[in-house]
Write an enzyme that holds these catalytic residues in place. Structure first.
Site, PDB file in Angstrom:
ATOM      1  N   ASP A  24      15.241  -7.143  -1.621  1.00  0.00           N
ATOM      2  CA  ASP A  24      15.664  -5.909  -2.286  1.00  0.00           C
ATOM      3  C   ASP A  24      16.844  -5.338  -1.508  1.00  0.00           C
ATOM      4  O   ASP A  24      17.130  -5.784  -0.396  1.00  0.00           O
ATOM      5  CB  ASP A  24      14.506  -4.896  -2.372  1.00  0.00           C
ATOM      6  CG  ASP A  24      13.783  -4.685  -1.046  1.00  0.00           C
ATOM      7  OD1 ASP A  24      14.293  -5.131  -0.005  1.00  0.00           O
ATOM      8  OD2 ASP A  24      12.701  -4.061  -1.051  1.00  0.00           O
ATOM      9  N   HIS A  53       3.598  -0.931  -3.043  1.00  0.00           N
ATOM     10  CA  HIS A  53       4.745  -1.685  -3.565  1.00  0.00           C
ATOM     11  C   HIS A  53       4.992  -2.946  -2.747  1.00  0.00           C
ATOM     12  O   HIS A  53       4.607  -3.061  -1.587  1.00  0.00           O
ATOM     13  CB  HIS A  53       6.008  -0.817  -3.668  1.00  0.00           C
ATOM     14  CG  HIS A  53       6.702  -0.513  -2.372  1.00  0.00           C
ATOM     15  ND1 HIS A  53       7.677   0.450  -2.264  1.00  0.00           N
ATOM     16  CD2 HIS A  53       6.574  -1.040  -1.119  1.00  0.00           C
ATOM     17  CE1 HIS A  53       8.111   0.483  -1.020  1.00  0.00           C
ATOM     18  NE2 HIS A  53       7.469  -0.392  -0.307  1.00  0.00           N
ATOM     19  N   ASN A  76       2.296   2.908  -0.943  1.00  0.00           N
ATOM     20  CA  ASN A  76       1.942   3.092  -2.359  1.00  0.00           C
ATOM     21  C   ASN A  76       1.630   1.755  -3.040  1.00  0.00           C
ATOM     22  O   ASN A  76       1.497   1.691  -4.261  1.00  0.00           O
ATOM     23  CB  ASN A  76       3.075   3.813  -3.108  1.00  0.00           C
ATOM     24  CG  ASN A  76       4.352   2.985  -3.177  1.00  0.00           C
ATOM     25  OD1 ASN A  76       4.449   1.922  -2.565  1.00  0.00           O
ATOM     26  ND2 ASN A  76       5.338   3.465  -3.921  1.00  0.00           N
ATOM     27  N   GLU A 120       7.650  -1.044  -7.549  1.00  0.00           N
ATOM     28  CA  GLU A 120       6.832   0.157  -7.398  1.00  0.00           C
ATOM     29  C   GLU A 120       5.643   0.090  -8.358  1.00  0.00           C
ATOM     30  O   GLU A 120       5.616  -0.747  -9.267  1.00  0.00           O
ATOM     31  CB  GLU A 120       7.695   1.395  -7.711  1.00  0.00           C
ATOM     32  CG  GLU A 120       8.972   1.501  -6.859  1.00  0.00           C
ATOM     33  CD  GLU A 120       8.721   1.955  -5.421  1.00  0.00           C
ATOM     34  OE1 GLU A 120       7.553   1.993  -4.991  1.00  0.00           O
ATOM     35  OE2 GLU A 120       9.693   2.263  -4.723  1.00  0.00           O
TER      36      GLU A 120
HETATM   37  P1  PGA Z   1       7.174  -0.545   6.695  1.00  0.00           P
HETATM   38  O1  PGA Z   1       7.566  -0.724   5.158  1.00  0.00           O
HETATM   39  O2  PGA Z   1       7.173  -1.908   7.306  1.00  0.00           O
HETATM   40  O3  PGA Z   1       8.252   0.305   7.269  1.00  0.00           O
HETATM   41  O4  PGA Z   1       5.831   0.087   6.726  1.00  0.00           O
HETATM   42  C1  PGA Z   1       6.833  -1.599   4.351  1.00  0.00           C
HETATM   43  C2  PGA Z   1       7.262  -1.452   2.903  1.00  0.00           C
HETATM   44  O5  PGA Z   1       7.460  -0.314   2.444  1.00  0.00           O
HETATM   45  O6  PGA Z   1       7.392  -2.466   2.207  1.00  0.00           O
END
Ligand code: PGA
Length: 254
Positions: A75, A145, A143, A150
């Site tokens: 992404d 994702h 969340n 999302e």
């Molecule tokens: P993080 O992000 O490693 O900073 O917890 C993970 C994500 O949101 O995919």
């Protein structure tokens, strides 16, 4: 091939990163059994940073693998200039790709500044359709994702431009000094591409991930929680630390 994710649990922070590196190198060695480039999706976020440090410190000598390594973007923010430091492609260049001497010709990245986002998505779709993904390394959003897929993202989704959810805007604000600095839109590979990866490694660390990891493993499989898609995929390894596992399993295996 097995659709039940394998759980690998590290007792602490330092062990999490070395475990992740060992599992990643195992996957890389397996992928190297076929000919040609080894196409690997890598995530940004705080969770994989220790893995990247481990790979640079202890596995950089595996030129036989890194010379065939081909980074595929998961992404990235949309609408930024190519040299913007917030671009995930530039973040990963700094933290792993340049230190491991992965040349720009071995990086399939989004053109954030593309004038026509749908043409840009079609370009990435064509790349993914022809070449696929050997290894997808993924993080888990609080969340649920995966990438910027999302909640509500279809499991067969293709590459697309999305508006960041409020959760993702807040999570990303931490990196760029406030919400105002987070681009509101981003490109993401769809779950349809990610789910066809030959091997997947999901990295989950910290007590703030315990609830979502538990839900990912036990809630009904549903687009409401995109990470449940991993329960329908082959060859998935979840690397978690004890803190993230605390709510997920009563007696985790080690
Ligand atoms: P993080 O992000 O490693 O900073 O917890 C993970 C994500 O949101 O995919």
């Amino acid at each position: 091939m097995d659709t039940a994710p394998t759980l690998k649990i590290a007792p602490n922070n330092a062990a999490f990163h070395t475990l992740a590196a060992d599992i990643f190198m195992g996957a890389l060695n397996r992928a190297a059994a076929k000919n040609g480039p080894i196409r690997v999706v890598l995530p940004t976020g705080s969770t994989p940073l220790g893995l990247y440090r481990e790979l640079i410190a202890h596995h950089a000598h595996r030129r036989d693998l890194w010379d065939r390594f081909h980074y595929v973007a998961l992404d990235d923010y949309a609408g930024l200039a190519p040299d913007d430091r917030r671009l995930f492609s530039n973040w990963l260049a700094r933290d792993i790709l340049t230190p491991l001497s992965i040349p720009p010709t071995h990086r399939t990245i989004f053109n954030s500044a593309a004038p026509d986002p749908s043409a840009e998505c079609a370009r990435m779709d064509a790349q993914l359709d022809s070449n696929g993904i050997d290894i997808a390394v993924l993080g888990l959003g609080t969340n649920g994702h995966i990438g910027f897929n999302e909640p509500g993202s279809a499991f067969d989704a293709r590459t697309r431009l999305i508006h960041l959810s409020a959760d993702s805007l807040a999570a990303n604000a931490a990196y760029w000094g406030g919400m105002d600095h987070v681009p509101p839109t981003a490109y993401t590979l769809g779950l349809g591409h990610i789910m066809r990866a030959r091997e997947t490694i999901l990295l989950v660390q910290g007590p703030h991930k315990a609830e979502i990891l538990h839900r990912m493993l036990h809630d009904p499989i549903s687009t409401a929680l995109p990470a449940t898609a991993l329960r329908q995929m082959y060859n998935v390894t979840i690397v978690a630390d004890q803190a993230a596992m605390s709510a997920a399993e009563p007696s985790p295996q080690t």
